[in-house]
Every structure is written in C-alpha cells, then in structure tokens.
Motif scaffolding. Structure first.
Motif, PDB file in Angstrom:
ATOM      1  N   SER A 207       0.834  -1.202   0.000  1.00  0.00           N
ATOM      2  CA  SER A 207       0.000   0.000   0.000  1.00  0.00           C
ATOM      3  C   SER A 207       0.865   1.247   0.000  1.00  0.00           C
ATOM      4  O   SER A 207       1.354   1.696   1.021  1.00  0.00           O
ATOM      5  CB  SER A 207      -0.921   0.006   1.221  1.00  0.00           C
ATOM      6  N   LEU A 208       1.063   1.788  -1.221  1.00  0.00           N
ATOM      7  CA  LEU A 208       1.869   2.994  -1.330  1.00  0.00           C
ATOM      8  C   LEU A 208       1.194   4.152  -0.611  1.00  0.00           C
ATOM      9  O   LEU A 208       1.858   5.018  -0.052  1.00  0.00           O
ATOM     10  CB  LEU A 208       2.111   3.325  -2.802  1.00  0.00           C
ATOM     11  N   ALA A 209      -0.141   4.151  -0.593  1.00  0.00           N
ATOM     12  CA  ALA A 209      -0.867   5.230   0.087  1.00  0.00           C
ATOM     13  C   ALA A 209      -0.541   5.241   1.576  1.00  0.00           C
ATOM     14  O   ALA A 209      -0.388   6.307   2.174  1.00  0.00           O
ATOM     15  CB  ALA A 209      -2.369   5.078  -0.126  1.00  0.00           C
ATOM     16  N   SER A 210      -0.415   4.062   2.185  1.00  0.00           N
ATOM     17  CA  SER A 210      -0.096   3.996   3.619  1.00  0.00           C
ATOM     18  C   SER A 210       1.305   4.527   3.888  1.00  0.00           C
ATOM     19  O   SER A 210       1.532   5.254   4.848  1.00  0.00           O
ATOM     20  CB  SER A 210      -0.186   2.552   4.116  1.00  0.00           C
ATOM     21  N   SER A 211       2.232   4.143   3.027  1.00  0.00           N
ATOM     22  CA  SER A 211       3.605   4.587   3.196  1.00  0.00           C
ATOM     23  C   SER A 211       3.698   6.113   3.068  1.00  0.00           C
ATOM     24  O   SER A 211       4.326   6.796   3.876  1.00  0.00           O
ATOM     25  CB  SER A 211       4.489   3.909   2.142  1.00  0.00           C
ATOM     26  N   LEU A 212       2.999   6.636   2.047  1.00  0.00           N
ATOM     27  CA  LEU A 212       3.007   8.083   1.831  1.00  0.00           C
ATOM     28  C   LEU A 212       2.310   8.810   2.977  1.00  0.00           C
ATOM     29  O   LEU A 212       2.756   9.880   3.411  1.00  0.00           O
ATOM     30  CB  LEU A 212       2.310   8.404   0.501  1.00  0.00           C
ATOM     31  N   ALA A 213       1.233   8.224   3.495  1.00  0.00           N
ATOM     32  CA  ALA A 213       0.498   8.857   4.595  1.00  0.00           C
ATOM     33  C   ALA A 213       1.407   9.063   5.804  1.00  0.00           C
ATOM     34  O   ALA A 213       1.388  10.118   6.441  1.00  0.00           O
ATOM     35  CB  ALA A 213      -0.713   8.005   4.977  1.00  0.00           C
ATOM     36  N   VAL A 214       2.241   8.053   6.103  1.00  0.00           N
ATOM     37  CA  VAL A 214       3.142   8.181   7.248  1.00  0.00           C
ATOM     38  C   VAL A 214       4.203   9.243   6.977  1.00  0.00           C
ATOM     39  O   VAL A 214       4.523  10.063   7.840  1.00  0.00           O
ATOM     40  CB  VAL A 214       3.787   6.818   7.584  1.00  0.00           C
TER      41      VAL A 214
ATOM     42  N   GLU B  86      -9.270  12.831   5.912  1.00  0.00           N
ATOM     43  CA  GLU B  86      -8.480  13.642   4.974  1.00  0.00           C
ATOM     44  C   GLU B  86      -7.662  14.698   5.714  1.00  0.00           C
ATOM     45  O   GLU B  86      -6.521  14.984   5.346  1.00  0.00           O
ATOM     46  CB  GLU B  86      -9.399  14.286   3.930  1.00  0.00           C
ATOM     47  N   THR B  87      -8.246  15.251   6.773  1.00  0.00           N
ATOM     48  CA  THR B  87      -7.507  16.243   7.561  1.00  0.00           C
ATOM     49  C   THR B  87      -6.331  15.587   8.271  1.00  0.00           C
ATOM     50  O   THR B  87      -5.208  16.089   8.241  1.00  0.00           O
ATOM     51  CB  THR B  87      -8.441  16.899   8.599  1.00  0.00           C
ATOM     52  N   VAL B  88      -6.584  14.417   8.887  1.00  0.00           N
ATOM     53  CA  VAL B  88      -5.519  13.700   9.596  1.00  0.00           C
ATOM     54  C   VAL B  88      -4.368  13.374   8.650  1.00  0.00           C
ATOM     55  O   VAL B  88      -3.197  13.501   8.999  1.00  0.00           O
ATOM     56  CB  VAL B  88      -6.077  12.396  10.217  1.00  0.00           C
ATOM     57  N   LEU B  89      -4.693  12.946   7.428  1.00  0.00           N
ATOM     58  CA  LEU B  89      -3.661  12.511   6.482  1.00  0.00           C
ATOM     59  C   LEU B  89      -3.043  13.662   5.678  1.00  0.00           C
ATOM     60  O   LEU B  89      -2.113  13.442   4.923  1.00  0.00           O
ATOM     61  CB  LEU B  89      -4.245  11.467   5.514  1.00  0.00           C
ATOM     62  N   GLY B  90      -3.592  14.849   5.845  1.00  0.00           N
ATOM     63  CA  GLY B  90      -3.069  15.973   5.064  1.00  0.00           C
ATOM     64  C   GLY B  90      -3.530  15.937   3.620  1.00  0.00           C
ATOM     65  O   GLY B  90      -2.946  16.573   2.752  1.00  0.00           O
ATOM     66  N   TRP B  91      -4.589  15.163   3.332  1.00  0.00           N
ATOM     67  CA  TRP B  91      -5.064  15.044   1.948  1.00  0.00           C
ATOM     68  C   TRP B  91      -5.936  16.227   1.545  1.00  0.00           C
ATOM     69  O   TRP B  91      -6.373  16.306   0.408  1.00  0.00           O
ATOM     70  CB  TRP B  91      -5.861  13.744   1.760  1.00  0.00           C
ATOM     71  N   ASP B  92      -6.212  17.097   2.526  1.00  0.00           N
ATOM     72  CA  ASP B  92      -7.004  18.285   2.209  1.00  0.00           C
ATOM     73  C   ASP B  92      -6.126  19.369   1.600  1.00  0.00           C
ATOM     74  O   ASP B  92      -6.595  20.430   1.234  1.00  0.00           O
ATOM     75  CB  ASP B  92      -7.742  18.790   3.457  1.00  0.00           C
ATOM     76  N   ALA B 117      -4.647  12.271  -5.646  1.00  0.00           N
ATOM     77  CA  ALA B 117      -5.817  12.167  -4.767  1.00  0.00           C
ATOM     78  C   ALA B 117      -5.386  11.993  -3.311  1.00  0.00           C
ATOM     79  O   ALA B 117      -6.169  12.252  -2.401  1.00  0.00           O
ATOM     80  CB  ALA B 117      -6.688  10.991  -5.200  1.00  0.00           C
ATOM     81  N   ILE B 118      -4.168  11.566  -3.092  1.00  0.00           N
ATOM     82  CA  ILE B 118      -3.739  11.340  -1.711  1.00  0.00           C
ATOM     83  C   ILE B 118      -2.646  12.320  -1.320  1.00  0.00           C
ATOM     84  O   ILE B 118      -1.789  12.024  -0.496  1.00  0.00           O
ATOM     85  CB  ILE B 118      -3.302   9.877  -1.471  1.00  0.00           C
ATOM     86  N   GLY B 119      -2.706  13.503  -1.884  1.00  0.00           N
ATOM     87  CA  GLY B 119      -1.942  14.609  -1.318  1.00  0.00           C
ATOM     88  C   GLY B 119      -0.554  14.842  -1.879  1.00  0.00           C
ATOM     89  O   GLY B 119       0.139  15.733  -1.421  1.00  0.00           O
ATOM     90  N   ARG B 158       9.630  20.198   0.000  1.00  0.00           N
ATOM     91  CA  ARG B 158      10.001  19.514   1.245  1.00  0.00           C
ATOM     92  C   ARG B 158      10.113  17.996   1.071  1.00  0.00           C
ATOM     93  O   ARG B 158      10.674  17.308   1.922  1.00  0.00           O
ATOM     94  CB  ARG B 158       8.983  19.838   2.350  1.00  0.00           C
ATOM     95  N   ILE B 159       9.528  17.452  -0.029  1.00  0.00           N
ATOM     96  CA  ILE B 159       9.518  15.995  -0.208  1.00  0.00           C
ATOM     97  C   ILE B 159      10.264  15.593  -1.477  1.00  0.00           C
ATOM     98  O   ILE B 159      10.059  16.190  -2.543  1.00  0.00           O
ATOM     99  CB  ILE B 159       8.067  15.461  -0.296  1.00  0.00           C
ATOM    100  N   GLY B 160      11.110  14.578  -1.366  1.00  0.00           N
ATOM    101  CA  GLY B 160      11.803  14.032  -2.532  1.00  0.00           C
ATOM    102  C   GLY B 160      11.451  12.565  -2.713  1.00  0.00           C
ATOM    103  O   GLY B 160      11.391  11.820  -1.738  1.00  0.00           O
ATOM    104  N   VAL B 161      11.195  12.165  -3.966  1.00  0.00           N
ATOM    105  CA  VAL B 161      10.885  10.773  -4.278  1.00  0.00           C
ATOM    106  C   VAL B 161      12.075  10.204  -5.044  1.00  0.00           C
ATOM    107  O   VAL B 161      12.506  10.806  -6.039  1.00  0.00           O
ATOM    108  CB  VAL B 161       9.605  10.670  -5.139  1.00  0.00           C
ATOM    109  N   ILE B 162      12.622   9.086  -4.604  1.00  0.00           N
ATOM    110  CA  ILE B 162      13.808   8.508  -5.256  1.00  0.00           C
ATOM    111  C   ILE B 162      13.429   7.232  -6.002  1.00  0.00           C
ATOM    112  O   ILE B 162      12.938   6.275  -5.402  1.00  0.00           O
ATOM    113  CB  ILE B 162      14.925   8.233  -4.219  1.00  0.00           C
ATOM    114  N   THR B 163      13.661   7.240  -7.306  1.00  0.00           N
ATOM    115  CA  THR B 163      13.344   6.078  -8.155  1.00  0.00           C
ATOM    116  C   THR B 163      14.540   5.761  -9.043  1.00  0.00           C
ATOM    117  O   THR B 163      14.385   5.528 -10.247  1.00  0.00           O
ATOM    118  CB  THR B 163      12.089   6.358  -9.010  1.00  0.00           C
ATOM    119  N   VAL B 164      15.722   5.753  -8.458  1.00  0.00           N
ATOM    120  CA  VAL B 164      16.951   5.442  -9.197  1.00  0.00           C
ATOM    121  C   VAL B 164      17.410   4.035  -8.804  1.00  0.00           C
ATOM    122  O   VAL B 164      16.939   3.484  -7.816  1.00  0.00           O
ATOM    123  CB  VAL B 164      18.070   6.464  -8.870  1.00  0.00           C
TER     124      VAL B 164
END
Lengths: 227, 227
Positions: A207-214, B86-92, B117-119, B158-164
């Motif tokens: 669940s990528l959504a769970s990982s991202l949520a944390v 959504e508020t808890v997860l910052g998805w708003d 959709a998930i922020g 503030r966020i970096g995604v690494i896909t190397v």
C-alpha cells in the motif's frame, strides 16, 4: 518500519523465521554483496549493524536464523552468509509469476530487472485492454485475460502480481485464484483481504498510500515542532 | 502487516496518532468513499471491520483518533468521517515533491494519478541522463540534476521521491538534502538510513524486495505444510 498495509504483524508459524527478520534479509544481502565485490572475506556483526543502522544484537539474532554463525573477533564468512541468505529467501531458485495489468505500473514492474535477482520471474502479463494484448513489454508477452486461468494451471504458476486500478483489483484477484494461484502480490490501491479471494490465498498488499500517509504525517509533525 | 523495511516500529511522538493507525487510514478512506458514492449516510463500526477484515475494537480505536465519534446503533456519519480522515492525512492540501530518476519506475510513479488524490503533487523530475532531460513525462518536466538544489530551495519543496537504481540512491538522496528537502520517499533497492543523509531527514523506504521475500517465504511454508 513502514508497514504498508496497516494490519498487525502476522502470527508466525512455530520454528519459522520471524517475518521481521525475513524483511531485513534483503538489506543484509545487498550490503554483503557489496563487501564481496570489494574482496572482503569476513565481516563483523558490529560493522554490519553500523552500516545498516541496526542494533548489533538484532543483527546477531537475525543472522543466526540463517544457520551461519559468526566467530568472536573474526566475524562472519561473507560468501557463506550470502549463500545462506539466498537459501532462506528462496533466491537460489526462481518463482514464476503472472502479472495482471499492463499499464504504467505493470510496465515498470516488468522492466524492473532487480526482481529477477531476487527470485521473481514474471513470465506473462494479462490485460483486459485489447490494444495492449499481443504486445511485448520488456520481453514479456501481454495476453488476453481469458487465457489466464488455463495457462496458469498448465504452467503451474503459483504467484500473481496485480497492477490494475483499485476498481479492477478484485476481478483480477479472482481471475488469478481461478487459475490456481496461491499467492498474490497486490500493488493496486485496494487492500485485498481473504474476503475477496478466500482465506487460503496468501496476500501481500503493497500500500503505497499507507507509506506516503506516514511520510506526510511525520513531515507535518516536524513542522509543528519547529514553529 | 507487510513491514517493507524490516526496521522496528518508530517511537511515536506523544499525543500523536500511532503510525499503525495512520497506515490503516487510507483503507478506511477508500472504503468510506465507496459507501459515499452509493449514497450511504451512516455506517456501523462492525460493517467497516468486516469489510476490511479488521477487529471492531481496532476500528473503533482508529476512528476515535480522527475526533469523529460513532453513536451506538447508528454508527458513524460517512461524510464527516471522510473529511476527518483527509484532515488527519493531510489530503485536504497538496504536498509538492521532486522526483529523482525518470526511468521505468519513475515514469510509472509520475503517471500514477492516484497520488494526486492522496496529497502528493510531483512538480518536477530530475535525471542524470541527458537523453531524458528536457522531456515531459505525464506532463511533468524532466530537468538536469544540477538544477535540483537551487530549484528545490526556491520552490520550498520539502519531499523528494527517489526512483533510481541502488547504486545511485545515495547520491540522489544527498542532492535532495542539499536542496533543503526534509523527507525522502525511497523506492530504490538500497535502504537509506540517517547515515546516508543525516538523522534529521525523514525517510520512508519502500522495500519491494522485503515484501516479495515475505510472500515467497510464506508460499514456501504453505508448500512445506502440504506435502
């Protein structure tokens, strides 16, 4: 620690290696392969622990599970330890798998050569979209969904990888189970449970959504702590 | 339960929502959105628990963390609960992110519309390969690595995604940190630690190898149990 499904840790089969240990094994393996290519024959528990940011006692316990024992002041034999981990993880043989969903994510997974090194060989992909059927993606053929069940049974495939959107995940899982598949590695955003496919099917939900949520939650907490 | 890094659960900040609860939140959200689109206004704890294969007591505890309280015999208000999650997860609100590594996996992640959709909003990708630089992948520009640090600071990313690949992961992480990035979502096979990037950087390692290792191990145990 990212627990990507949010369920509690599974009960372990007695005498089996605990799943948290299994989860750490690929990191040990990667680190040891690096030492091996540097020509190192022995490595100490302390050094492994420091490099992987783990406690030495944890490392010692984990590695003991492989049956390879470290010697005081000498350490672990690198080659033997790599072999022992590969045996534990089943990386000394390939597991053949089918993939359902040959879109973006499915294509990326088909092209992810690293999986072959860790025991997974995806031999065919399936899709409901006729425009994708008949193509080859990274040398893997994309076939029509109708062919899945028969082919899976004939080829004795035991693992299915799901890379479809959430709304198609349950159908994909059911098609795999009709083909006799015993274990599902689910990348769709829908968390599959025994309710979808029966209690006997092994499910790993990524669940990528769970990982991202944390991640986002932790970032929010940092911000709150530094006004 | 898949714990994709094999590390122990993080210590939680006091009064914060526990991470296991956070990890379950996306599944609650997905389920509640389904009920909402079916026109349901209220839902019982028992029904949520059954559908997600969780214990009712767990569901009640988790949902209490959002501040939304269920009423006996009536249940939870679906709309309000969705909003609270959504508020808890910052998805708003969206978190803007940079991605490093515009290969197969990076492209798949850029094309994964579900993240928006998930922020998470990935606003730019970076690559060392000049053949990729200058392209657009799923409407996101691919830029040269040299531009990362300056641009990240200017845009307050503030966020970096690494896909190397594994061998490039440490360099990618260091480039992100030079740009002031505070949190790294790491898809490379190398498990990043505070040793690579400093203790202050938040790291979520998505170790697909760990998840697969558990799947294959469980499958092996099933086989052993059914001779």
């Amino acid at each position: 620690m990212p627990n990507l499904t949010g369920q509690d840790e599974r009960e372990e089969i007695s005498h089996a290696i605990p799943y948290p240990t299994i989860r750490r094994m690929p990191a040990y393996h990667r680190y040891l392969k690096g030492l091996q290519s540097d020509g190192l024959a022995m490595v100490s528990c302390t050094r492994i622990a420091e490099s992987l940011d783990l406690e030495p006692i944890q490392v010692r316990k984990d590695l003991a599970m492989t049956g390879t024992v470290g010697r005081p002041r000498i350490g672990y034999p690198v080659d033997a330890l790599i072999g022992a981990i590969e045996t534990v993880l089943g990386w000394d043989r390939w597991s053949e798998a089918f993939l359902v969903g040959a879109g973006n994510l499915g294509s990326a997974i088909l092209g992810y050569r690293a999986f072959k090194a860790i025991g997974l060989n995806i031999v065919a992909a399936f899709d409901i979209d006729p425009r994708r059927v008949g193509k080859m993606i990274h040398d893997v053929p994309v076939l029509a969904m109708e062919k899945l069940a028969n082919l899976a049974r004939r080829m004795k495939i035991r693992i299915g990888v799901i890379t479809v959107p959430a709304e198609a995940a349950e159908d994909a899982a059911k098609a795999l189970v009709r083909g006799g598949i015993e274990a599902i590695w689910n990348f769709s955003p829908l968390a599959l449970t025994g309710l979808h496919v029966g209690k006997d099917v092994i499910i790993e939900n990524v669940s990528l959504a769970s990982s991202l949520a944390v991640l986002i939650r932790r970032l929010g907490q940092t911000k709150a702590a530094q006004p």
